[in-house]
Design a protein around this motif. Structure first.
Motif, short mmCIF file in Angstrom:
data_model
loop_
_atom_site.label_atom_id
_atom_site.label_comp_id
_atom_site.label_asym_id
_atom_site.label_seq_id
_atom_site.Cartn_x
_atom_site.Cartn_y
_atom_site.Cartn_z
N SER A 86 0.83 -1.20 0.00
CA SER A 86 0.00 0.00 0.00
C SER A 86 0.86 1.25 0.00
CB SER A 86 -0.92 -0.01 1.22
OG SER A 86 -1.72 1.15 1.26
N ASN A 87 1.92 1.24 0.80
CA ASN A 87 2.83 2.39 0.86
C ASN A 87 3.55 2.61 -0.47
OD1 ASN A 87 2.18 2.86 3.54
ND2 ASN A 87 3.90 1.68 4.33
N GLU A 88 3.89 1.52 -1.15
CA GLU A 88 4.56 1.64 -2.43
C GLU A 88 3.62 2.22 -3.49
OE1 GLU A 88 5.94 -2.28 -3.24
OE2 GLU A 88 7.72 -2.11 -1.97
N ILE A 89 2.37 1.76 -3.47
CA ILE A 89 1.40 2.20 -4.48
C ILE A 89 0.99 3.65 -4.27
CG2 ILE A 89 -0.96 1.84 -5.32
CD1 ILE A 89 -0.54 -1.14 -4.93
N ASP A 146 -1.18 8.93 -10.72
CA ASP A 146 -2.27 8.22 -11.39
C ASP A 146 -1.86 7.68 -12.77
OD1 ASP A 146 -3.89 8.68 -9.25
OD2 ASP A 146 -4.78 10.52 -10.09
N LYS A 147 -0.89 8.32 -13.41
CA LYS A 147 -0.51 7.90 -14.75
C LYS A 147 0.25 6.58 -14.75
CE LYS A 147 -0.33 12.52 -16.80
NZ LYS A 147 0.53 13.51 -17.53
N THR A 148 0.95 6.28 -13.67
CA THR A 148 1.76 5.05 -13.61
C THR A 148 1.15 3.98 -12.70
OG1 THR A 148 3.09 5.96 -11.81
CG2 THR A 148 3.90 6.28 -14.06
N ASP A 172 2.97 -5.89 -11.12
CA ASP A 172 3.24 -4.69 -11.92
C ASP A 172 2.41 -3.52 -11.40
OD1 ASP A 172 5.21 -5.46 -13.83
OD2 ASP A 172 3.71 -6.63 -14.89
N TYR A 173 2.54 -3.27 -10.10
CA TYR A 173 1.74 -2.22 -9.48
C TYR A 173 2.07 -0.83 -10.01
CZ TYR A 173 5.83 -1.13 -6.59
OH TYR A 173 7.09 -0.78 -6.17
N ASP A 174 3.26 -0.67 -10.64
CA ASP A 174 3.68 0.63 -11.14
C ASP A 174 3.58 0.75 -12.65
OD1 ASP A 174 5.62 -1.23 -11.60
OD2 ASP A 174 7.29 -0.03 -10.85
N ILE A 175 2.73 -0.07 -13.27
CA ILE A 175 2.50 0.01 -14.71
C ILE A 175 1.01 0.16 -14.97
CG2 ILE A 175 2.68 -1.16 -16.93
CD1 ILE A 175 5.10 -2.65 -15.88
N ASN A 176 0.65 1.21 -15.65
CA ASN A 176 -0.75 1.46 -15.99
C ASN A 176 -1.07 0.73 -17.29
OD1 ASN A 176 -3.28 2.39 -16.57
ND2 ASN A 176 -2.77 4.57 -16.41
N GLU A 187 -3.82 0.35 -18.73
CA GLU A 187 -4.80 1.03 -19.58
C GLU A 187 -4.08 1.87 -20.63
OE1 GLU A 187 -7.51 3.24 -17.22
OE2 GLU A 187 -8.50 1.45 -16.39
N GLU A 188 -2.88 2.33 -20.26
CA GLU A 188 -2.06 3.10 -21.19
C GLU A 188 -1.17 2.19 -22.03
OE1 GLU A 188 1.15 6.81 -21.08
OE2 GLU A 188 0.14 6.14 -19.25
N PHE A 189 -0.72 1.08 -21.42
CA PHE A 189 0.11 0.10 -22.13
C PHE A 189 -0.56 -1.27 -22.05
CE2 PHE A 189 2.92 3.30 -20.20
CZ PHE A 189 3.54 3.80 -21.34
#
Length: 216
Positions: free
Chosen positions: A73-76, A81-83, A163-167, A169-171
């Motif tokens: 949770s702390n990492e996210i 919002d973009k990533t 892959d909590y740091d990859i959006n 919806e964009e990729f």
């Protein structure tokens, strides 16, 4: 008279003890003989026993689950919002909500742990929470499983946060084939990034991605 009774009880205990020792000795000798005659099965059963003991020793606890949930949770929350991966964020928020409402339960199943949620807080003593006829059916229990803890890992949490740091919806992922979906499933529970190299640790992959973002 009392002395005779005590003596009689002592004799019976002595006889019972001797019988038990003989029975255990006979069983042990028979077991050793079976092991000599069936080395293959003996090796297999011994291996399974040691493996079971290993799983029991490495079974994670509810406290460890909560600590892992807080870490993720702390990492996210540090991501913009973009990533941020929306699936990871929603999963963390949902499970955190169960914890906040006191609805999380933990079950020790000897070789693995089970985290699941209930409809009521553990302190709730109202009729609806206590009546056995209003409790969820066993056939519906699998829908309430939050996570499975095995070998010091929480596998559902790994699946949702790899892959909590990859959006995506964009990729978007290319998962048109069944094989691609199966590969993605195992990559996620093994914490292998969709865009990463399995030979490179996930933490190092993220460092490279962050360095690229800085340069750009």
């Amino acid at each position: 008279m009392a002395a005779l009774k005590v003596r009689g009880i002592g004799e019976r205990l002595k006889t019972s003890l001797k019988t038990a020792i003989v029975d255990y000795r006979t069983s042990a000798l028979e077991s050793l003989q079976y092991m000599k005659e069936n080395p293959g099965k003996t090796t297999m059963y011994t291996g399974l026993l040691l493996f079971g003991i290993r799983l029991n020793r490495t079974m994670p606890t509810e406290t460890e689950f909560y600590a892992k949930l807080v870490d993720k949770s702390n990492e996210i929350v540090l991501l913009n919002d973009k990533t941020r991966n929306k699936e990871s964020d929603e999963h963390i928020q949902k499970v955190s909500g169960y914890f906040a409402k006191g609805r999380i339960r933990h079950q020790n199943l000897v070789i693995f742990s089970l985290i699941y949620y209930t409809d009521y807080d553990v302190t709730n003593k109202h009729y609806e929470s206590q009546c056995k006829f209003l409790r969820p059916k066993w056939r519906e229990f699998h829908n309430r499983i939050v996570d499975i803890g095995l070998y010091r890992r929480w596998w559902v949490l790994r699946y949702h946060t790899t892959d909590y740091d990859i959006n995506f919806e964009e990729f978007p992922k290319d998962l048109d084939s069944t094989w691609a979906q199966i590969k993605d499933f195992f990559n996620r529970i093994l914490e292998i990034s969709y865009f990463g190299n399995p030979a490179i640790p996930l933490s190092e992959q993220r460092k490279v991605r962050k360095a690229i973002e800085v340069v750009e």
